[in-house]
Write a protein that holds these residues in place. Structure first.
Motif, PDB file in Angstrom:
ATOM      1  N   VAL A   5       6.968   6.120   8.190  1.00 47.31           N
ATOM      2  CA  VAL A   5       7.581   4.584   7.735  1.00 47.31           C
ATOM      3  C   VAL A   5       8.985   4.399   7.902  1.00 47.31           C
ATOM      4  N   ARG A   6       9.376   3.382   8.418  1.00 50.93           N
ATOM      5  CA  ARG A   6      10.807   3.032   8.360  1.00 50.93           C
ATOM      6  C   ARG A   6      10.837   1.414   8.326  1.00 50.93           C
ATOM      7  N   GLN A  35      -2.808   9.389  -1.768  1.00 50.20           N
ATOM      8  CA  GLN A  35      -1.556   9.176  -1.297  1.00 50.20           C
ATOM      9  C   GLN A  35      -0.550  10.204  -1.639  1.00 50.20           C
ATOM     10  N   ARG A  36      -0.029  10.949  -0.587  1.00 52.78           N
ATOM     11  CA  ARG A  36       0.986  11.962  -0.886  1.00 52.78           C
ATOM     12  C   ARG A  36       2.300  11.537  -0.119  1.00 52.78           C
ATOM     13  N   VAL A  37       3.188  11.610  -0.690  1.00 50.81           N
ATOM     14  CA  VAL A  37       4.657  11.262  -0.374  1.00 50.81           C
ATOM     15  C   VAL A  37       5.374  12.617   0.052  1.00 50.81           C
ATOM     16  N   GLN A  38       5.686  12.939   1.308  1.00 53.10           N
ATOM     17  CA  GLN A  38       6.087  14.149   1.705  1.00 53.10           C
ATOM     18  C   GLN A  38       7.798  13.982   1.508  1.00 53.10           C
ATOM     19  N   GLN A  39       8.222  12.969   1.912  1.00 57.71           N
ATOM     20  CA  GLN A  39       9.709  12.734   1.828  1.00 57.71           C
ATOM     21  C   GLN A  39       9.834  11.239   1.835  1.00 57.71           C
ATOM     22  N   ARG A  40      10.996  10.629   0.998  1.00 57.10           N
ATOM     23  CA  ARG A  40      11.330   9.323   1.244  1.00 57.10           C
ATOM     24  C   ARG A  40      12.716   9.333   0.609  1.00 57.10           C
ATOM     25  N   MET A  41      13.384   8.211   1.251  1.00 55.35           N
ATOM     26  CA  MET A  41      14.776   7.974   0.924  1.00 55.35           C
ATOM     27  C   MET A  41      15.022   6.532   1.179  1.00 55.35           C
ATOM     28  N   THR A  79      13.291   5.262   4.754  1.00 55.20           N
ATOM     29  CA  THR A  79      12.494   6.144   5.714  1.00 55.20           C
ATOM     30  C   THR A  79      11.819   6.963   4.753  1.00 55.20           C
ATOM     31  N   ALA A  80      10.559   7.307   5.333  1.00 57.79           N
ATOM     32  CA  ALA A  80       9.565   8.045   4.419  1.00 57.79           C
ATOM     33  C   ALA A  80       8.499   8.599   5.476  1.00 57.79           C
ATOM     34  N   GLN A  81       7.999   9.759   4.937  1.00 59.02           N
ATOM     35  CA  GLN A  81       6.626  10.283   5.419  1.00 59.02           C
ATOM     36  C   GLN A  81       5.681  10.449   4.632  1.00 59.02           C
ATOM     37  N   VAL A 288       5.425   1.574  11.075  1.00 60.33           N
ATOM     38  CA  VAL A 288       4.495   2.400  10.434  1.00 60.33           C
ATOM     39  C   VAL A 288       3.952   3.242  11.763  1.00 60.33           C
ATOM     40  N   ILE A 289       4.376   4.494  11.810  1.00 55.91           N
ATOM     41  CA  ILE A 289       4.288   5.129  12.947  1.00 55.91           C
ATOM     42  C   ILE A 289       3.186   6.654  12.723  1.00 55.91           C
ATOM     43  N   PRO A 290       1.779   6.507  13.427  1.00 52.86           N
ATOM     44  CA  PRO A 290       1.025   7.661  12.956  1.00 52.86           C
ATOM     45  C   PRO A 290       1.524   8.921  13.593  1.00 52.86           C
TER      46      PRO A 290
END
Length: 299
Positions: A5-6, A35-41, A79-81, A288-290
């Motif tokens: 996600v950007r 939902q699990r957030v693997q990284q976010r900034m 930015t997030a995954q 939102v990119i799969p």
């Protein structure tokens, strides 16, 4: 299903602003079983003089920022995954709508997930006789609470027109419902008012939705947008469910949640004050990119 996600939001002002402060709700968070957030900034430019990150009452990640020097523009870059967990639609174990009040009365807590917070008027969603009457017209005898939520959501999708030119972020739900035009925020607010009017606790969900390009065409960078849908409490057995009246479907693996609230005011992505003069401009781009191949099937 995993997504990159950007999000970029740019603000600019005609004159230099002084003492700008904002509260940001843009960071997705973990939601058990969903939902699990693997990284976010979240990057804020120019760098604010103050930044305080916390979790609000409803469990939303919140960043308070302030600049002590004059600024004429600022940018937010997320930015997030995120992994969205596929969950099958639960069996309808909700009580008949007439019995939902008894289930609500048996909830002896005021935790953020308690239905009591989502029953009465909230700052942006007041009781409306028109939406209550509309919701009652969607019901049939013996309908369960879950069936009532679905019936109201599908009816609003049928009767309202998505129109990005019809409303603004401050348009009252009564006006959007009267004109039967609006955007996802309006669809959500009208559905919340309608459900509360028939005794169903309902709240607002802010997040991102994976969109599908027209057949045979590539997806466009920055073409996605932040989205809004509705969550409703349908009894102690089933708990909270989420329905998107704009797109006529229950929220599934294409939906990434950022925040929960009573209405938009609780989860506004950017909310703040500044001292300036003249006008302002804002621009937003979302991707939102799969990260996994999935069938391009609409539900």
């Amino acid at each position: 299903m995993r997504y990159d996600v950007r999000l970029t939001i740019d603000y600019s002002y005609d004159a230099v602003s002084d003492r700008a402060r904002n509260v940001l709700r843009l960071l997705p968070s973990d939601i058990p079983g969903q939902q699990r957030v693997q990284q976010r900034m979240l990057k804020v430019t120019p760098r604010p003089g103050e930044r305080y990150d916390r979790v609000d009452f409803f469990g939303n990640a919140t960043s308070a920022v302030a600049w002590h020097q004059p600024i004429q523009a600022f940018s937010l870059h997320l930015t997030a995954q995120v992994e969205r967990i596929a969950v099958a639609m639960p069996l309808d174990l909700s009580p008949p709508l007439a019995g939902l009040a008894a289930d609500i009365a048996n909830v002896h807590t005021l935790l953020p997930t308690a239905p009591h917070h989502f029953m009465a008027a909230s700052p942006r969603v007041a009781p409306m006789a028109a939406t209550t009457e509309y919701a009652r017209g969607c019901l049939t005898p013996g309908m369960t609470a879950l069936q009532a939520v679905e019936a109201v959501g599908r009816a609003l999708h049928r009767d309202m027109t998505f129109d990005p030119e019809a409303t603004t972020v401050d348009t009252p739900p009564a006006e959007a419902f009267r004109n039967r035009h609006g955007v996802c925020q309006d669809f959500a607010h009208v559905m919340i008012a309608a459900l509360r009017g028939i005794g169903v606790p309902a709240g607002y969900v802010s997040g991102f939705l994976r969109t599908f390009p027209p057949p045979g065409q590539p997806r466009l960078e920055g073409a996605d947008a932040m989205h809004a849908w509705v969550r409703a409490w349908v009894g102690q057995e089933t708990g909270w469910i989420e329905f998107d009246p704009t797109n006529d479907q229950f929220a599934g693996i294409d939906y990434i949640t950022v925040g929960y609230g009573r209405d938009y005011g609780d989860v506004a992505p950017v909310r703040g004050v500044l001292r300036s003069s003249g006008g302002q401009e804002s621009r937003q781009a979302v991707d939102v990119i799969p990260l996994e191949a999935v069938p391009e099937v609409r539900r």
